[in-house]
Design a protein around this motif. Sequence first.
Motif, short mmCIF file in Angstrom:
data_model
loop_
_atom_site.label_atom_id
_atom_site.label_comp_id
_atom_site.label_asym_id
_atom_site.label_seq_id
_atom_site.Cartn_x
_atom_site.Cartn_y
_atom_site.Cartn_z
N GLU A 141 0.84 -1.21 0.00
CA GLU A 141 0.00 0.00 0.00
C GLU A 141 0.87 1.25 0.00
OE1 GLU A 141 -1.80 3.48 1.55
OE2 GLU A 141 -0.45 2.28 2.80
N GLN A 144 2.50 1.81 -3.51
CA GLN A 144 1.51 2.34 -4.46
C GLN A 144 1.20 3.81 -4.17
OE1 GLN A 144 -2.04 0.05 -5.08
NE2 GLN A 144 -0.95 -1.90 -5.22
N ARG A 145 1.06 4.15 -2.89
CA ARG A 145 0.71 5.53 -2.52
C ARG A 145 1.80 6.51 -2.95
NH1 ARG A 145 2.01 7.77 2.15
NH2 ARG A 145 2.26 5.74 3.15
N GLN A 148 2.07 6.75 -6.87
CA GLN A 148 0.96 7.53 -7.42
C GLN A 148 1.09 9.00 -7.03
OE1 GLN A 148 -2.54 5.32 -6.26
NE2 GLN A 148 -2.18 3.72 -7.78
N LYS A 153 0.33 6.53 -12.84
CA LYS A 153 -1.03 6.01 -12.81
C LYS A 153 -0.98 4.56 -12.32
CE LYS A 153 -2.32 8.87 -16.75
NZ LYS A 153 -2.60 8.85 -18.20
N HIS A 154 -2.14 4.06 -11.84
CA HIS A 154 -2.19 2.70 -11.31
C HIS A 154 -1.72 1.68 -12.35
CE1 HIS A 154 -3.46 -0.61 -8.77
NE2 HIS A 154 -4.10 -1.13 -9.81
N GLU A 155 -2.12 1.90 -13.63
CA GLU A 155 -1.76 0.94 -14.67
C GLU A 155 -0.27 1.02 -15.04
OE1 GLU A 155 -4.07 4.38 -16.68
OE2 GLU A 155 -4.14 3.21 -14.81
N LEU A 157 2.19 0.97 -12.93
CA LEU A 157 3.01 0.27 -11.94
C LEU A 157 3.51 -1.09 -12.42
CD1 LEU A 157 1.19 1.14 -8.59
CD2 LEU A 157 2.76 2.51 -9.97
#
Length: 411
Positions: A141, A144-145, A148, A153-155, A157
């Motif tokens: 987590e 990712q935080r 971002q 963007k999420h995609e 990663l």
Amino acid sequence: MLTVTQLGVHFGERTLFEGLNLFIGKRDRIGLVGRNGAGKSTLLYIIAGITKPSEGSVSYPNDYKIGYLPQEMEHNESSTVFDEAESAFAEVKQLEARIEKITEDISSRLDYESDEYSRLIDELTDANTRLEIIGAGNLEEKIQRILQGLGFKHEDLQRQMSEFSGGWKMRVELAKLLLTNPNLLLLDEPTNHLDIESIEWLEGFLKNYAGAILLISHDRMFLDTLTERTIEISPFRLYDFKAPYTKYQIWREEERERQVQASKNQKKYIDETQVLINKFRAKKNKAAFAQSLIKKLDKLERVEVDVADNAKIKFRFPPAPRSGKVIFEAKGLGKSFGTLDVFKGLDFIMARKDKVAFVGKNGAGKTTLTRILLGLESFEGTLTKGHNVDIGYYAQNQAEELNPNITVLET
């Protein structure tokens, strides 16, 4: 807080610097400046613990963490963005493995009063404290935080590092540093591969950074915006001034003028004293007075004037062969990597003697477009190269193309 004491670096008979002292406070914003070859990057290496000095020391508390962003970064190009960021937690994994091992050892021992048992308890406490400082809980987590937050963007990663431009790769390196919560950030030319928007983003990000920052940059505006203290490194001293670079430059020029005037006054005094010595040294009743003047001159500490760095780079190219009026003409130019459209539908003409700047966000395709013009990338649409056009190319990673085993003259 970090302290550098009497630091020196020598390469054989050559002294890079010596006797350097420096204190870095909890929230300092410091610009490290000095001419090329003065030892700026070397000082960062030493503070980061990458190399050792010839003499002197760097000291800081046990729980003090230093993060270092080098000028030339190495990445695992086949790794995903997420995996590359996760590699920052190698220390966490080592600590967790060590904690597990110590816990097993302690549970099987009965020598509660022994020194060895106490040592294991202390090591376990230190390892748990370090894990708490790093903040090892819920790593996925956290990764990712931060990624971002740095604009991914999420995609993105799960995309490979090789798909990103230099500016985005720098953000991954910065994410790796931030995931370890360093007390001090060492940044060596962080804006080298960044576009204008990314530089503005980095300025805003670093302004709000909770720890201290020591950075090297040739970007005057970046230094003025971000730093509150300027340190100039020279062979035998550090100039430390509590102001951004432009204000520091004004102070240094005034300081140089003061040194020049003091040197002139001292020379005048020395010349006048020498006249008196020459006048009285042959007279018996004045010989003692002349000797006292000679001793005075011997003890006099000479005023040193700092050499101004007025060197300028001058290029002189031989005349280029005359080309046609049009250098390049593009119609409907496009480039895709798989399903990712970098750009499409570009129409432009570049004429002889044009001076053109490609600008745009990191990843917009500036380098890709340059490589298309050079014939190094495939493309969609049409691109016509003009008559007798000769191209010279200086790449972002040009230094990597040089042979490190030959001399400058041979290169």
